[in-house]
Write an enzyme that holds these catalytic residues in place. Sequence first.
Site, PDB file in Angstrom:
ATOM      1  N   ILE A   1      -4.636  -9.828   1.289  1.00 55.77           N
ATOM      2  CA  ILE A   1      -4.636 -10.536   2.326  1.00 55.77           C
ATOM      3  C   ILE A   1      -5.245  -9.994   3.344  1.00 55.77           C
ATOM      4  O   ILE A   1      -6.011  -8.785   3.415  1.00 55.77           O
ATOM      5  CB  ILE A   1      -3.507 -11.076   3.287  1.00 55.77           C
TER       6      ILE A   1
ATOM      7  N   GLU B   1       4.055  -6.799   4.051  1.00 54.63           N
ATOM      8  CA  GLU B   1       3.392  -7.626   4.061  1.00 54.63           C
ATOM      9  C   GLU B   1       4.181  -8.504   5.165  1.00 54.63           C
ATOM     10  O   GLU B   1       6.117  -8.632   4.820  1.00 54.63           O
ATOM     11  CB  GLU B   1       3.326  -8.964   2.553  1.00 54.63           C
TER      12      GLU B   1
ATOM     13  N   CYS C   1       0.507  -0.775   0.266  1.00 56.97           N
ATOM     14  CA  CYS C   1      -0.413  -0.065  -0.239  1.00 56.97           C
ATOM     15  C   CYS C   1       1.152   1.162  -0.094  1.00 56.97           C
ATOM     16  O   CYS C   1       2.161   1.153   0.031  1.00 56.97           O
ATOM     17  CB  CYS C   1      -0.907  -0.113   1.587  1.00 56.97           C
TER      18      CYS C   1
END
EC number: 6.3.5.4
Length: 641
Positions: free
Chosen positions: A54, A81, A2
């Site tokens: 996710i 992540e 992001c």
Amino acid sequence: MCGLLGFLTSNGTTPDGVSAVDAAMHCLRHRGPDEHGTWHDDDLIFGFNRLAIIDIAHSHQPLRWGPPENPGRYALTFNGEIYNYLELRAELADEHGAQFHTEGDSEAIVAAFHYWGPNAVTRLRGMFAFAIWDTDTRELFVARDQFGIKPLFFATGPNGTAFGSEKKSLLELASLIGIGTELDPRAIEHYTVLQYVPEPETLHADIRRLESGSYAHLKPGDVPEITRYFTPKFRVRPFTDGTAAARYKEIAEALEDSVAKHMRADVTVGSFLSGGIDSTAIAALAMRHNPKLITFTTGFEREGYSEVDVAAESAAAIGARHIVKVVGPEEFAAAIPEIVWYLDDPVADPALVPLYFVAKEARKHVKVVLSGEGADELFGGYTIYREPLSLRPFERLTPGLRRAAARLSDRMPEGRRGKSLLNRGSMSLEERYYGNARSFNDAQLRAVLRDFRPEWTHQDVTAPIYAQSEGWDPVTRMQHLDLFTWLRGDILVKADKITMANSLELRVPFLDSEVFRVAEQVPLEQKITKDTTKYALRQALEGIVPGHVLHRAKLGFPVPLRHWLRGPELFDWAHQQIADSQTDHLLNKAAIKDMLDDHRTGRTDHSRRLWTVLVFMIWHGIFVEERIVPNIQEPAYPISL
């Protein structure tokens, strides 16, 4: 994966501050086209653009979490992540009774921080840059992953501290922070020599980067208090005849476990495939978890570049569906302003252009790709690492004889056989090696830079790093240096910025804490031999990587830049860039034109030096002159793929 942006004020948030952060988030739309969110209280503003990978339906950010007795204590923004998040969640629940309300990895970070404090970062296997705001203590905690896979910029001024995934968003907030936008002349000189801007610098004097393997604490009105929590060290453990097979197996098992965890996603995962051993190993192991794996490669419209054919052969050997993107010189040149805008600071590595095109192609099919970055630094893969072997005879020379070799090299004409060997042999490792990028020497730099300062050298960057590796063998010292310089300054910058330009998440299984644990123990003779590099890794990958690749030299995505700059493909384009650039106060454009003309004759290969100044000129045209306006498209991708 992001884009985050935040502002910790010195004197309380205002509606103007909230709206300014919200508006600046538009610069990061490519990093997170799926969702946009903001959150603020009296001291802090968080902005967030999400690329949902996710727990797509939940795990929204900025995320609020807290223990049962104070459920909204923390606010989090997180880019990256965490691949061991399932194990962390289970451990935190069992040992501390932690409660989770999503199925994602973001809550694992906050819960780990609550129960384990700052040491939580050492338990995270993954790539990350995150910020946690404690609404009770009014303290901000920000951190980056061990190797610097994910970026984090920050700027502190009289009005507060801003931090974000990309520098351009902080430039948008310059007046809110109270900082200037002046350039840093030392960083410009470092860039020209190294071909990238070394951490923690940026080309803007008032904006810096939080370094890899570091975290920072700060409260409203304070400057960040930075702590390094991870320093890579190579703790060599000798191989013996009886343990070699077990050690190779240990390397293979660590990599296989890393790839398995890097495959965790609620969207489709593909893999880049260049045809070399690193990307082929990752793709072959990924096939064990996804037999329908798609691989991607890129090549150029020019004879003699066969990496596309090798990659296709590798894909066929492991059974992957394979997609190729071929790039021509006109397409190559047209994309450069857009690419430089995404980069934030210039990186003079021509390989980032084919990476941009293969990422764009991959995003049509997948949302996540695996790649082989980091294998060379961890296992000794660069050809330059063999240099200490060739220079061993010079180690026996007295200082006087070394100085004589240097003088002889200086008197020899450019291109004369033996000149480079004498020059390199006359210098110590610390003097001659500053990473894979070797661009301008002092004489060339003096001719090109208007404000050349001989006291500003690559040793500004490298000396503190070399000081940490005293007593190690020279190859391991070179690896260690590259982890702090070339890897995080070039390789990982382009890996993050260029894939995220296409809203594509890139994962690097070699750069995993458990893979590094086995790599750091590999001795010199198992890395570099007279015939090959990455010897132990190649042995470990027997039976995993197809034979036609296993002992092949490193490929990557080679660019025919030298050829194109001599011919109609890019010569006129380069000449026009030099003429149009308003950098006369910084660069000697006449000397650069002479360099281009000399390159065209074929007498000297100036391609990398020319590319370094051309990329800087384009960067300056975008971010300083505002003469160049890249054609940045609004991302429009499905939330899942």
